[in-house]
Design an enzyme around this catalytic site. Structure first.
Site, short mmCIF file in Angstrom:
data_model
loop_
_atom_site.label_atom_id
_atom_site.label_comp_id
_atom_site.label_asym_id
_atom_site.label_seq_id
_atom_site.Cartn_x
_atom_site.Cartn_y
_atom_site.Cartn_z
CG HIS A 12 3.21 -4.20 1.62
ND1 HIS A 12 3.96 -4.46 2.42
CD2 HIS A 12 2.98 -3.22 1.36
CE1 HIS A 12 4.13 -3.26 3.02
NE2 HIS A 12 3.60 -2.20 2.34
CG HIS A 59 1.60 -0.22 6.48
ND1 HIS A 59 1.40 -1.65 6.17
CD2 HIS A 59 2.59 0.18 5.68
CE1 HIS A 59 2.54 -1.82 5.44
NE2 HIS A 59 2.80 -0.74 4.97
CG HIS A 193 6.85 2.56 -1.90
ND1 HIS A 193 7.70 1.54 -1.69
CD2 HIS A 193 5.68 2.59 -1.05
CE1 HIS A 193 7.03 0.98 -0.37
NE2 HIS A 193 5.98 1.55 -0.28
CD GLU A 240 6.69 -0.83 2.81
OE1 GLU A 240 5.73 -0.30 3.51
OE2 GLU A 240 6.70 -1.23 1.52
C1 DHB Z 1 1.30 2.60 -0.84
C2 DHB Z 1 2.14 1.66 -0.75
C3 DHB Z 1 2.58 1.10 0.69
O1 DHB Z 1 3.69 0.44 0.75
C4 DHB Z 1 1.80 1.41 1.61
O2 DHB Z 1 1.94 0.96 2.77
C5 DHB Z 1 0.58 2.32 1.37
C6 DHB Z 1 0.14 2.83 0.08
C7 DHB Z 1 1.09 3.05 -2.45
O3 DHB Z 1 1.75 2.68 -3.03
O4 DHB Z 1 0.01 3.73 -2.22
FE FE Z 2 3.98 -0.38 2.97
#
Ligand code: DHB
Ligand code: FE
Length: 284
Positions: A12, A59, A193, A240
């Site tokens: 997302h 978030h 991530h 997540e």
């Molecule tokens: C990014 C990824 C996320 O899941 C998020 O909530 C905010 C930023 C990113 O990859 O920049």
């Molecule tokens: Fe996120």
């Protein structure tokens, strides 16, 4: 009766929404990512679901440190795209399904899951970016959406096992709703991530791919992966992924039915700081 016909899984990343909104989807950086969703948009248009139960994480947009619900089900008639600091995304309002949502609340809470019910909230990129990836840029979203927000932002987050069990309870709830609805469930967020600290920028392709294999083939084992493994292997925001287990738990095979058909699988790095994974599983 209502039936869950398919589950969809996708990351997302907020920059994906910005790329679409600013007309940059055709740029070399973004093109390979959006191409991975060409099949999906066609498939979704053919499936014509009435309702999508969209599992996502807020978030710190609708919720803050003042309120931290672990599982929050949206029972409202409408949800506005949130302003996350740069103004609200120029996407359609999200229309809910208070009737089915209330039934799911009744069934799932009586099935021993202590949901928080939300009658008013805005929805951030966690919900609107998956909609954009799957639907493109329509004037109105083509189905009703029941948001299920999961806390994976503030410790403690729920376990993958609990998420998987909740998915099974949601399936029982939908199965007992007396209306002929085509319902899909989407699990969103992930994949690997990390946005913070010395390991910011972490991506783990091998782990992501193995996790996708296990989610498809052995979801029970996948649901047993402990929180610490996600953090070590997929980064702090990789947690997540437990939300995908809610959607997987709602598939027919988990309740003794036939195995799902893998209609589409896609994996792409990079998109902002995130590895993007995407799956479509159909109940036969
Ligand atoms: C990014 C990824 C996320 O899941 C998020 O909530 C905010 C930023 C990113 O990859 O920049
Ligand atoms: Fe996120």
């Amino acid at each position: 009766m209502a039936r869950i016909t398919a589950s969809v899984y996708t990351s997302h990343v907020p920059a994906i929404g910005a790329a679409l909104d600013q007309g940059k989807a055709g740029e070399p950086y973004w093109q390979p990512l959006f191409r991975g969703f060409d099949f999906s948009k066609q498939w979704l248009a053919e499936q014509r679901p009435d309702v999508v139960l969209l599992v996502y994480n807020d978030h710190a947009t609708a919720f803050s440190l003042d309120f931290i619900p672990t599982f929050a089900l949206g029972t409202a008639a409408r949800y506005a795209p949130a302003d996350e600091g740069y103004g609200a995304r120029p996407v359609p309002e999200v229309l809910g399904d208070p009737e089915l949502a209330s039934h799911i609340a009744q069934s799932v809470i009586q099935d021993d899951f202590d949901l928080t019910l939300v009658n008013r909230m805005d929805v951030d990129h966690g919900l609107t970016v998956p909609l954009s990836l799957m639907c493109g840029q329509p004037r109105a979203w083509p189905f009703r959406v029941i948001p299920l927000a999961v806390n994976v932002v503030q410790y403690p987050a729920p376990s993958g096992r609990r998420c998987f069990q909740l998915g099974q309870a949601i399936r029982r709830a939908v199965d007992s709703f007396d209306a002929g609805l085509n319902v899909q469930i989407w699990g969103t967020g992930g994949m690997s991530h990390q946005l913070q600290g010395p390991r910011a920028g972490l991506i783990n392709r091998e782990w992501d791919q193995a996790w996708l294999d296990q989610l498809i083939d052995d979801p029970v084992a996948c649901s047993q992966i402990p929180h610490i493994d996600y953090v070590r292997e997929a980064g702090s925001e990789g947690i997540e992924l437990v939300m995908w287990l809610i959607a997987r738990g709602a598939m027919a095979d988990v309740a003794g039915g036939a195995r799902p058909v893998v209609k589409h699988r896609f994996y792409h790095v990079p998109a902002s700081n995130t590895a993007v994974g995407h799956l479509i599983l159909e109940n036969p």
